[in-house]
Write a protein that holds these residues in place. Structure first.
Motif, PDB file in Angstrom:
ATOM      1  N   LYS A  63     -20.853  -3.255  15.927  1.00  0.00           N
ATOM      2  CA  LYS A  63     -20.738  -3.552  14.503  1.00  0.00           C
ATOM      3  C   LYS A  63     -21.833  -2.852  13.675  1.00  0.00           C
ATOM      4  O   LYS A  63     -22.462  -3.463  12.828  1.00  0.00           O
ATOM      5  CB  LYS A  63     -20.784  -5.064  14.280  1.00  0.00           C
ATOM      6  N   THR A  64     -22.040  -1.555  13.952  1.00  0.00           N
ATOM      7  CA  THR A  64     -22.956  -0.803  13.089  1.00  0.00           C
ATOM      8  C   THR A  64     -22.348  -0.664  11.697  1.00  0.00           C
ATOM      9  O   THR A  64     -23.068  -0.533  10.716  1.00  0.00           O
ATOM     10  CB  THR A  64     -23.238   0.589  13.677  1.00  0.00           C
ATOM     11  N   LEU A  65     -21.011  -0.708  11.637  1.00  0.00           N
ATOM     12  CA  LEU A  65     -20.299  -0.690  10.355  1.00  0.00           C
ATOM     13  C   LEU A  65     -19.325  -1.864  10.328  1.00  0.00           C
ATOM     14  O   LEU A  65     -18.691  -2.173  11.346  1.00  0.00           O
ATOM     15  CB  LEU A  65     -19.515   0.619  10.175  1.00  0.00           C
ATOM     16  N   PRO A  66     -19.187  -2.541   9.180  1.00  0.00           N
ATOM     17  CA  PRO A  66     -18.193  -3.615   9.096  1.00  0.00           C
ATOM     18  C   PRO A  66     -16.777  -3.069   9.279  1.00  0.00           C
ATOM     19  O   PRO A  66     -16.492  -1.924   8.918  1.00  0.00           O
ATOM     20  CB  PRO A  66     -18.389  -4.198   7.689  1.00  0.00           C
ATOM     21  N   VAL A  67     -15.913  -3.902   9.825  1.00  0.00           N
ATOM     22  CA  VAL A  67     -14.532  -3.501  10.097  1.00  0.00           C
ATOM     23  C   VAL A  67     -13.573  -4.258   9.185  1.00  0.00           C
ATOM     24  O   VAL A  67     -13.603  -5.483   9.109  1.00  0.00           O
ATOM     25  CB  VAL A  67     -14.159  -3.751  11.569  1.00  0.00           C
ATOM     26  N   VAL A  68     -12.725  -3.496   8.495  1.00  0.00           N
ATOM     27  CA  VAL A  68     -11.659  -4.042   7.647  1.00  0.00           C
ATOM     28  C   VAL A  68     -10.355  -3.894   8.424  1.00  0.00           C
ATOM     29  O   VAL A  68     -10.103  -2.844   9.030  1.00  0.00           O
ATOM     30  CB  VAL A  68     -11.567  -3.281   6.308  1.00  0.00           C
ATOM     31  N   ILE A  69      -9.527  -4.926   8.416  1.00  0.00           N
ATOM     32  CA  ILE A  69      -8.234  -4.856   9.118  1.00  0.00           C
ATOM     33  C   ILE A  69      -7.088  -5.136   8.150  1.00  0.00           C
ATOM     34  O   ILE A  69      -7.161  -6.034   7.309  1.00  0.00           O
ATOM     35  CB  ILE A  69      -8.190  -5.836  10.314  1.00  0.00           C
ATOM     36  N   GLY A  70      -6.025  -4.343   8.300  1.00  0.00           N
ATOM     37  CA  GLY A  70      -4.740  -4.591   7.644  1.00  0.00           C
ATOM     38  C   GLY A  70      -3.697  -4.716   8.738  1.00  0.00           C
ATOM     39  O   GLY A  70      -3.849  -4.137   9.818  1.00  0.00           O
ATOM     40  N   MET A  71      -2.645  -5.460   8.485  1.00  0.00           N
ATOM     41  CA  MET A  71      -1.702  -5.747   9.567  1.00  0.00           C
ATOM     42  C   MET A  71      -0.282  -5.859   9.022  1.00  0.00           C
ATOM     43  O   MET A  71      -0.049  -6.502   8.002  1.00  0.00           O
ATOM     44  CB  MET A  71      -2.106  -7.069  10.227  1.00  0.00           C
ATOM     45  N   GLY A  72       0.667  -5.202   9.710  1.00  0.00           N
ATOM     46  CA  GLY A  72       2.063  -5.274   9.303  1.00  0.00           C
ATOM     47  C   GLY A  72       2.765  -3.958   9.565  1.00  0.00           C
ATOM     48  O   GLY A  72       2.147  -2.971   9.985  1.00  0.00           O
ATOM     49  N   ARG A  73       4.057  -3.929   9.348  1.00  0.00           N
ATOM     50  CA  ARG A  73       4.813  -2.700   9.536  1.00  0.00           C
ATOM     51  C   ARG A  73       4.313  -1.626   8.571  1.00  0.00           C
ATOM     52  O   ARG A  73       3.988  -1.921   7.416  1.00  0.00           O
ATOM     53  CB  ARG A  73       6.300  -2.956   9.276  1.00  0.00           C
ATOM     54  N   LEU A  74       4.305  -0.395   9.058  1.00  0.00           N
ATOM     55  CA  LEU A  74       3.869   0.723   8.219  1.00  0.00           C
ATOM     56  C   LEU A  74       5.056   1.167   7.366  1.00  0.00           C
ATOM     57  O   LEU A  74       5.696   2.189   7.606  1.00  0.00           O
ATOM     58  CB  LEU A  74       3.350   1.874   9.093  1.00  0.00           C
ATOM     59  N   THR A  75       5.342   0.357   6.350  1.00  0.00           N
ATOM     60  CA  THR A  75       6.470   0.612   5.460  1.00  0.00           C
ATOM     61  C   THR A  75       6.049   0.392   4.011  1.00  0.00           C
ATOM     62  O   THR A  75       4.962  -0.112   3.742  1.00  0.00           O
ATOM     63  CB  THR A  75       7.644  -0.335   5.774  1.00  0.00           C
ATOM     64  N   ARG A  76       6.943   0.736   3.099  1.00  0.00           N
ATOM     65  CA  ARG A  76       6.631   0.661   1.667  1.00  0.00           C
ATOM     66  C   ARG A  76       6.230  -0.743   1.235  1.00  0.00           C
ATOM     67  O   ARG A  76       5.365  -0.924   0.370  1.00  0.00           O
ATOM     68  CB  ARG A  76       7.855   1.126   0.854  1.00  0.00           C
ATOM     69  N   GLN A  77       6.838  -1.760   1.834  1.00  0.00           N
ATOM     70  CA  GLN A  77       6.547  -3.144   1.441  1.00  0.00           C
ATOM     71  C   GLN A  77       5.056  -3.466   1.540  1.00  0.00           C
ATOM     72  O   GLN A  77       4.488  -4.128   0.677  1.00  0.00           O
ATOM     73  CB  GLN A  77       7.337  -4.126   2.302  1.00  0.00           C
ATOM     74  N   LYS A  78       4.415  -2.997   2.606  1.00  0.00           N
ATOM     75  CA  LYS A  78       3.010  -3.348   2.860  1.00  0.00           C
ATOM     76  C   LYS A  78       2.044  -2.516   2.014  1.00  0.00           C
ATOM     77  O   LYS A  78       0.858  -2.859   1.931  1.00  0.00           O
ATOM     78  CB  LYS A  78       2.683  -3.182   4.344  1.00  0.00           C
ATOM     79  N   ASP A  79       2.518  -1.442   1.411  1.00  0.00           N
ATOM     80  CA  ASP A  79       1.722  -0.605   0.503  1.00  0.00           C
ATOM     81  C   ASP A  79       0.342  -0.259   1.068  1.00  0.00           C
ATOM     82  O   ASP A  79      -0.687  -0.426   0.401  1.00  0.00           O
ATOM     83  CB  ASP A  79       1.584  -1.281  -0.876  1.00  0.00           C
ATOM     84  N   PHE A  80       0.319   0.246   2.286  1.00  0.00           N
ATOM     85  CA  PHE A  80      -0.956   0.661   2.883  1.00  0.00           C
ATOM     86  C   PHE A  80      -1.603   1.857   2.165  1.00  0.00           C
ATOM     87  O   PHE A  80      -2.832   2.011   2.252  1.00  0.00           O
ATOM     88  CB  PHE A  80      -0.784   0.933   4.378  1.00  0.00           C
ATOM     89  N   PRO A  81      -0.846   2.716   1.448  1.00  0.00           N
ATOM     90  CA  PRO A  81      -1.519   3.758   0.668  1.00  0.00           C
ATOM     91  C   PRO A  81      -2.535   3.192  -0.328  1.00  0.00           C
ATOM     92  O   PRO A  81      -3.628   3.750  -0.505  1.00  0.00           O
ATOM     93  CB  PRO A  81      -0.364   4.477  -0.039  1.00  0.00           C
ATOM     94  N   THR A  82      -2.196   2.060  -0.973  1.00  0.00           N
ATOM     95  CA  THR A  82      -3.153   1.433  -1.897  1.00  0.00           C
ATOM     96  C   THR A  82      -4.387   0.953  -1.136  1.00  0.00           C
ATOM     97  O   THR A  82      -5.522   1.111  -1.609  1.00  0.00           O
ATOM     98  CB  THR A  82      -2.484   0.266  -2.648  1.00  0.00           C
ATOM     99  N   LEU A  83      -4.185   0.383   0.049  1.00  0.00           N
ATOM    100  CA  LEU A  83      -5.326  -0.049   0.854  1.00  0.00           C
ATOM    101  C   LEU A  83      -6.189   1.144   1.260  1.00  0.00           C
ATOM    102  O   LEU A  83      -7.429   1.066   1.208  1.00  0.00           O
ATOM    103  CB  LEU A  83      -4.837  -0.804   2.091  1.00  0.00           C
ATOM    104  N   LEU A  84      -5.569   2.254   1.649  1.00  0.00           N
ATOM    105  CA  LEU A  84      -6.331   3.444   2.023  1.00  0.00           C
ATOM    106  C   LEU A  84      -7.162   3.969   0.852  1.00  0.00           C
ATOM    107  O   LEU A  84      -8.329   4.334   1.013  1.00  0.00           O
ATOM    108  CB  LEU A  84      -5.396   4.546   2.520  1.00  0.00           C
ATOM    109  N   ARG A  85      -6.560   3.989  -0.330  1.00  0.00           N
ATOM    110  CA  ARG A  85      -7.303   4.468  -1.515  1.00  0.00           C
ATOM    111  C   ARG A  85      -8.457   3.525  -1.849  1.00  0.00           C
ATOM    112  O   ARG A  85      -9.550   3.961  -2.217  1.00  0.00           O
ATOM    113  CB  ARG A  85      -6.347   4.616  -2.702  1.00  0.00           C
TER     114      ARG A  85
END
Length: 365
Positions: free
Chosen positions: A192-214
């Protein structure tokens, strides 16, 4: 002993599949359970416990399964049939009519349909909604996984409120703590030298992971960290490319579908739900149950209920990567204590949920 049929299409590794297998495991402690499975794709089909009678249907789609469902209702005559998802629910009602059976059919809805159809054209929306208005009155009732889903279902189907019931998802199982305590699955979670952020779910439009990445890319200026996404889906390549464009590829791990995501989630410093829409987001509930500080979009529906309007975690606008980054930074700086987060989701215990379903369907002796 009472007999319950449960119908689902195992179409992937999503939350609906996980919740139905959780329910079936709990139901089997009280009633005899037949799980009628259309397809068995994804990892969750393998989690069906041996106490449940798994019936693999030959059909590959809800509509082509109608003759098999009708035969089951006519020959087995269960005391009730619980159906997950809208299309399977409509197919079951059609099968009931064809079979001449009087078995009550209950439909479980796990998503906010209006939000899911928002970007569809008017004809596509009508094609989905009109049959619900015509067919749903023949169901014994509808179970919504959140108040938001209930309100939307009443609006969409025209059913009276008394026919739509809210029962929380069976998220917190007896196995959750044991699974969470399994060995550390990745070096980032041990070091844990760096904190870890987790997102979870299908990699589809509904989960909007692009917004999380930005948002994650913005976060690096304030708090260098790492991001793990648990789940699989068609957007994997696009997300990999976006991470490279944002300069965070080396701090992103696309871990794919994990049979035990809780060994990962329990060691996160922050969980983020970035969805455009939900029904009742199980991953958010699981994160809180494990005492993990969480941030979510204020999407329809569920997060506002689970987080109690921001009391247990920040809510930000859908698609607002700047606001999401600010909420992530603030939560990492000052996380709520684990016991506070855990008490927020006490209602989502699998035993509680299953008992409410059985009582509603009249299956408790």
């Amino acid at each position: 002993m009472k007999r319950l049929g449960v119908l689902i299409s195992f179409s992937g590794d999503g939350g609906v599949e996980r919740m139905v297998t959780n329910l079936c495991a709990e139901f089997a402690n009280t009633v005899q359970v037949d799980l009628l499975a259309i397809k068995s794709a994804g990892g969750h089909a393998s989690r069906v416990p041996p106490t449940v009678n798994l019936i693999q249907l030959q059909a590959r789609h809800a509509w082509t399964a109608v003759p098999e469902i009708a035969r089951y209702l006519r020959e087995v005559r269960p005391d009730a049939l619980l159906v997950a998802k809208d299309r399977a629910g409509r197919a079951a009602l059609k099968a009931k009519r064809r079979s001449g059976s009087d078995v009550p059919v209950w439909i479980r809805l796990g998503t906010n349909l209006s939000a899911a159809l928002e970007r569809k054209d008017a004809f596509s929306r009508w094609l989905r909604v009109f049959p619900m208005r015509r067919i749903y009155p023949h169901a014994a009732g509808v179970v919504a996984v959140s108040q938001g889903v209930k309100d939307d279902t009443v609006r969409v189907t025209g059913l009276p409120e008394s026919r739509v019931h809210v029962i929380r998802n069976p998220v917190i199982t007896a196995r959750l703590a044991a699974q969470a305590a399994e060995p550390v699955p990745h070096a980032w979670l041990a070091d844990k030298t760096l904190p870890v952020v987790i997102g979870m779910g299908r990699l589809t439009r509904q989960k909007d992971f692009p917004t999380l990445l930005r948002a994650f890319a913005r976060l690096q200026a304030q708090q260098p960290s790492r991001l793990i996404l648990l789940g699989e889906g068609k957007d994997r390549e696009a997300l990999t490319q976006l991470a490279a464009e944002l300069g965070v590829a080396e701090r992103l791990l696309l871990a794919g579908f994990q049979k035990n995501p809780y060994a990962w989630l329990s060691r996160a410093d922050l969980f983020v739900l970035s969805s455009a829409w939900e029904g009742s987001p199980n991953a958010l509930t699981e994160a809180l149950a494990l005492g993990i500080p969480s941030v979510s979009t204020d999407c329809p529906s569920g997060p506002i209920e689970i987080l109690d309007r921001g009391r247990y975690g920040a809510l930000v606008r859908i698609g607002d990567d700047e606001g999401l980054a600010a909420a992530m930074a603030a939560t990492l700086r000052a996380p709520l204590p684990a016991p506070t987060l855990q008490q927020a989701v006490d209602e989502y215990r699998a035993t509680t949920s299953a008992q409410r379903y059985l009582r509603l369907m009249g299956l408790l002796e």
